[in-house]
Design a protein around this motif. Structure first.
Motif, PDB file in Angstrom:
ATOM      1  N   VAL A 219       0.846  -1.192   0.000  1.00 40.23           N
ATOM      2  CA  VAL A 219       0.000   0.000   0.000  1.00 40.23           C
ATOM      3  C   VAL A 219       0.882   1.243   0.000  1.00 40.23           C
ATOM      4  CG1 VAL A 219      -1.771   1.333   1.231  1.00 40.23           C
ATOM      5  CG2 VAL A 219      -1.839  -1.162   1.308  1.00 40.23           C
ATOM      6  N   TYR A 220       0.500   2.211  -0.804  1.00 39.20           N
ATOM      7  CA  TYR A 220       1.140   3.531  -0.774  1.00 39.20           C
ATOM      8  C   TYR A 220       0.036   4.547  -0.542  1.00 39.20           C
ATOM      9  CZ  TYR A 220       3.161   7.887  -2.539  1.00 39.20           C
ATOM     10  OH  TYR A 220       3.572   9.198  -2.681  1.00 39.20           O
ATOM     11  N   ALA A 221       0.225   5.434   0.448  1.00 41.05           N
ATOM     12  CA  ALA A 221      -0.817   6.409   0.787  1.00 41.05           C
ATOM     13  C   ALA A 221      -0.249   7.814   0.903  1.00 41.05           C
ATOM     14  CB  ALA A 221      -1.495   6.021   2.099  1.00 41.05           C
ATOM     15  N   ARG A 222      -0.990   8.769   0.375  1.00 42.89           N
ATOM     16  CA  ARG A 222      -0.681  10.189   0.531  1.00 42.89           C
ATOM     17  C   ARG A 222      -1.783  10.796   1.396  1.00 42.89           C
ATOM     18  NH1 ARG A 222      -0.257  11.184  -5.950  1.00 42.89           N
ATOM     19  NH2 ARG A 222       1.755  10.179  -6.337  1.00 42.89           N
ATOM     20  N   ASN A 223      -1.397  11.367   2.529  1.00 47.76           N
ATOM     21  CA  ASN A 223      -2.370  11.916   3.471  1.00 47.76           C
ATOM     22  C   ASN A 223      -2.133  13.414   3.670  1.00 47.76           C
ATOM     23  OD1 ASN A 223      -3.367   9.187   4.267  1.00 47.76           O
ATOM     24  ND2 ASN A 223      -1.308   8.994   5.084  1.00 47.76           N
ATOM     25  N   TYR A 224      -3.184  14.198   3.512  1.00 49.37           N
ATOM     26  CA  TYR A 224      -3.107  15.652   3.703  1.00 49.37           C
ATOM     27  C   TYR A 224      -4.015  16.026   4.864  1.00 49.37           C
ATOM     28  CZ  TYR A 224      -1.145  15.477  -1.010  1.00 49.37           C
ATOM     29  OH  TYR A 224      -0.375  15.181  -2.113  1.00 49.37           O
ATOM     30  N   LEU A 225      -3.446  16.630   5.908  1.00 53.56           N
ATOM     31  CA  LEU A 225      -4.168  16.900   7.146  1.00 53.56           C
ATOM     32  C   LEU A 225      -4.191  18.395   7.451  1.00 53.56           C
ATOM     33  CD1 LEU A 225      -2.713  14.016   7.316  1.00 53.56           C
ATOM     34  CD2 LEU A 225      -3.007  14.214   9.766  1.00 53.56           C
ATOM     35  N   ARG A 226      -5.326  18.882   7.894  1.00 53.78           N
ATOM     36  CA  ARG A 226      -5.403  20.247   8.424  1.00 53.78           C
ATOM     37  C   ARG A 226      -4.913  20.204   9.871  1.00 53.78           C
ATOM     38  NH1 ARG A 226     -11.284  22.527   7.045  1.00 53.78           N
ATOM     39  NH2 ARG A 226     -10.552  24.095   8.539  1.00 53.78           N
ATOM     40  N   ASP A 227      -3.820  20.912  10.136  1.00 56.69           N
ATOM     41  CA  ASP A 227      -3.127  20.734  11.411  1.00 56.69           C
ATOM     42  C   ASP A 227      -3.958  21.124  12.623  1.00 56.69           C
ATOM     43  OD1 ASP A 227      -2.982  23.471  10.757  1.00 56.69           O
ATOM     44  OD2 ASP A 227      -1.148  23.724  11.920  1.00 56.69           O
ATOM     45  N   GLU A 228      -4.979  21.970  12.448  1.00 56.84           N
ATOM     46  CA  GLU A 228      -5.780  22.351  13.604  1.00 56.84           C
ATOM     47  C   GLU A 228      -6.638  21.195  14.115  1.00 56.84           C
ATOM     48  OE1 GLU A 228      -8.132  24.296  10.078  1.00 56.84           O
ATOM     49  OE2 GLU A 228      -6.119  23.519  10.497  1.00 56.84           O
ATOM     50  N   TYR A 229      -6.786  20.150  13.312  1.00 57.26           N
ATOM     51  CA  TYR A 229      -7.609  19.007  13.712  1.00 57.26           C
ATOM     52  C   TYR A 229      -6.773  17.806  14.165  1.00 57.26           C
ATOM     53  CZ  TYR A 229     -11.674  21.358  11.707  1.00 57.26           C
ATOM     54  OH  TYR A 229     -12.684  22.246  11.437  1.00 57.26           O
ATOM     55  N   TYR A 230      -5.464  17.880  14.019  1.00 57.87           N
ATOM     56  CA  TYR A 230      -4.626  16.712  14.294  1.00 57.87           C
ATOM     57  C   TYR A 230      -3.512  17.030  15.280  1.00 57.87           C
ATOM     58  CZ  TYR A 230      -6.923  13.969  10.732  1.00 57.87           C
ATOM     59  OH  TYR A 230      -7.862  13.271  10.032  1.00 57.87           O
ATOM     60  N   GLU A 231      -3.139  16.015  16.034  1.00 59.22           N
ATOM     61  CA  GLU A 231      -2.041  16.109  16.979  1.00 59.22           C
ATOM     62  C   GLU A 231      -1.180  14.865  16.832  1.00 59.22           C
ATOM     63  OE1 GLU A 231      -1.906  17.772  21.369  1.00 59.22           O
ATOM     64  OE2 GLU A 231      -2.735  15.745  21.351  1.00 59.22           O
ATOM     65  N   LEU A 232      -0.052  15.010  16.158  1.00 58.68           N
ATOM     66  CA  LEU A 232       0.863  13.887  15.927  1.00 58.68           C
ATOM     67  C   LEU A 232       1.963  13.915  16.975  1.00 58.68           C
ATOM     68  CD1 LEU A 232       1.283  14.263  12.048  1.00 58.68           C
ATOM     69  CD2 LEU A 232      -0.387  12.867  13.276  1.00 58.68           C
ATOM     70  N   PHE A 233       2.314  12.730  17.467  1.00 59.37           N
ATOM     71  CA  PHE A 233       3.410  12.673  18.434  1.00 59.37           C
ATOM     72  C   PHE A 233       4.086  11.313  18.383  1.00 59.37           C
ATOM     73  CE2 PHE A 233      -0.279  11.069  20.621  1.00 59.37           C
ATOM     74  CZ  PHE A 233       0.197  10.001  21.349  1.00 59.37           C
ATOM     75  N   VAL A 234       5.290  11.275  18.926  1.00 60.48           N
ATOM     76  CA  VAL A 234       6.061  10.032  19.029  1.00 60.48           C
ATOM     77  C   VAL A 234       6.532   9.894  20.475  1.00 60.48           C
ATOM     78  CG1 VAL A 234       8.109   8.781  18.268  1.00 60.48           C
ATOM     79  CG2 VAL A 234       6.859  10.226  16.641  1.00 60.48           C
ATOM     80  N   ASN A 235       6.332   8.732  21.072  1.00 58.76           N
ATOM     81  CA  ASN A 235       6.850   8.467  22.412  1.00 58.76           C
ATOM     82  C   ASN A 235       8.305   8.032  22.300  1.00 58.76           C
ATOM     83  OD1 ASN A 235       4.437   8.873  24.034  1.00 58.76           O
ATOM     84  ND2 ASN A 235       3.631   7.061  23.000  1.00 58.76           N
ATOM     85  N   ARG A 236       9.184   8.670  23.048  1.00 57.66           N
ATOM     86  CA  ARG A 236      10.616   8.355  22.977  1.00 57.66           C
ATOM     87  C   ARG A 236      11.146   7.998  24.344  1.00 57.66           C
ATOM     88  NH1 ARG A 236      13.384  13.325  20.101  1.00 57.66           N
ATOM     89  NH2 ARG A 236      15.079  11.837  19.892  1.00 57.66           N
ATOM     90  N   LYS A 237      12.133   7.119  24.373  1.00 64.41           N
ATOM     91  CA  LYS A 237      12.782   6.728  25.639  1.00 64.41           C
ATOM     92  C   LYS A 237      14.264   6.945  25.529  1.00 64.41           C
ATOM     93  CE  LYS A 237       9.367   3.208  26.903  1.00 64.41           C
ATOM     94  NZ  LYS A 237       9.159   1.782  27.221  1.00 64.41           N
TER      95      LYS A 237
END
Length: 237
Positions: A219-237
């Motif tokens: 699968v190949y996907a292109r995703n376009y997000l309006r940033d006011e509706y999304y919160e992306l994060f990564v948990n790091r140790k």
């Protein structure tokens, strides 16, 4: 040393407190700018500086042509982008209430063959996905799947409900590894129309390649997000 607080910061704090104490509840529209200016005794320029800070802090969302709305409270999530998940649903601040799709078949060009890692990929299933929250479009995706990989499943491409269920199940079951590249992109005319935004407006862009347990891109996907509706994060140790 004493530092004099700027007026727009005081206005920001006043509105912030009203959001926190429930005067302005999650999902509700704030009073119009003229009303807020009169209530707080400030100029429109000062108010807009305060509103911009509230938008930057994720407290409110500006809906073009409609006004400012209090953001829904984001629940704490233990899983970030480091884990495989449905990105478009997992990181949306407020759950989508409608998803629309359009499914077509297209010939794979050299760029797409490169994404799938083979010039033997000839025909692709292309699914355009649009995510809604009320009347607002929050994100849009274009999902490509090699037709040969699913040709024997007897899918009716015009049965959109079945195709939505199939896509979710196919990715969940067969995609063992997902490589996600994140950047800020500027919307093309086509993407701007889908997202109901201005052409050239900055968006979050997620380019995703999904691989089977044998290392084959499925699968190949292109995703376009309006940033006011999304919160992306990564948990790091």
């Amino acid at each position: 040393m004493s530092i004099r607080k700027k007026l727009y910061v005081s206005i920001y704090e006043d509105i912030y407190d009203k959001i926190c104490d429930g005067t302005y509840r999650a999902g509700e529209q704030l009073p119009g700018e003229n009303i807020l200016c009169k209530q707080m005794g400030v100029s429109r320029n000062t108010l807009r500086q305060a509103l911009l800070l509230l938008q930057e802090d994720g407290m409110i969302i500006n809906s073009q042509g409609k006004g400012n709305f209090v953001s829904e409270k984001t629940e704490h999530r233990d899983t970030g982008l480091e884990k495989k998940s449905d990105t478009m649903s997992q990181f949306c601040k407020t759950p989508h209430d409608r998803i629309e799709i359009d499914v077509n078949v297209t010939e794979a060009n050299k760029f797409l063959q490169g994404k799938f890692g083979s010039d033997k990929v000839q025909i692709l299933i292309v699914t355009d996905v649009v995510y809604f929250l009320g009347d607002e479009v929050t994100a849009t995706s274009v999902v490509f799947i090699n037709y040969d990989d699913i040709a024997d499943r007897g899918l009716d491409l015009k049965d959109h409900d079945r195709m939505k269920a199939f896509l979710k199940d196919y990715i969940t079951t067969h995609a063992k590894t997902i490589r996600t590249r994140i950047k800020v992109a500027h919307s093309s005319e086509k993407v701007a129309v889908k997202l109901q935004r201005e052409e050239g407006e900055a968006l979050l862009y997620l380019d995703e390649l999904m691989y089977s347990d044998k290392g084959k891109c499925i699968v190949y996907a292109r995703n376009y997000l309006r940033d006011e509706y999304y919160e992306l994060f990564v948990n790091r140790k």
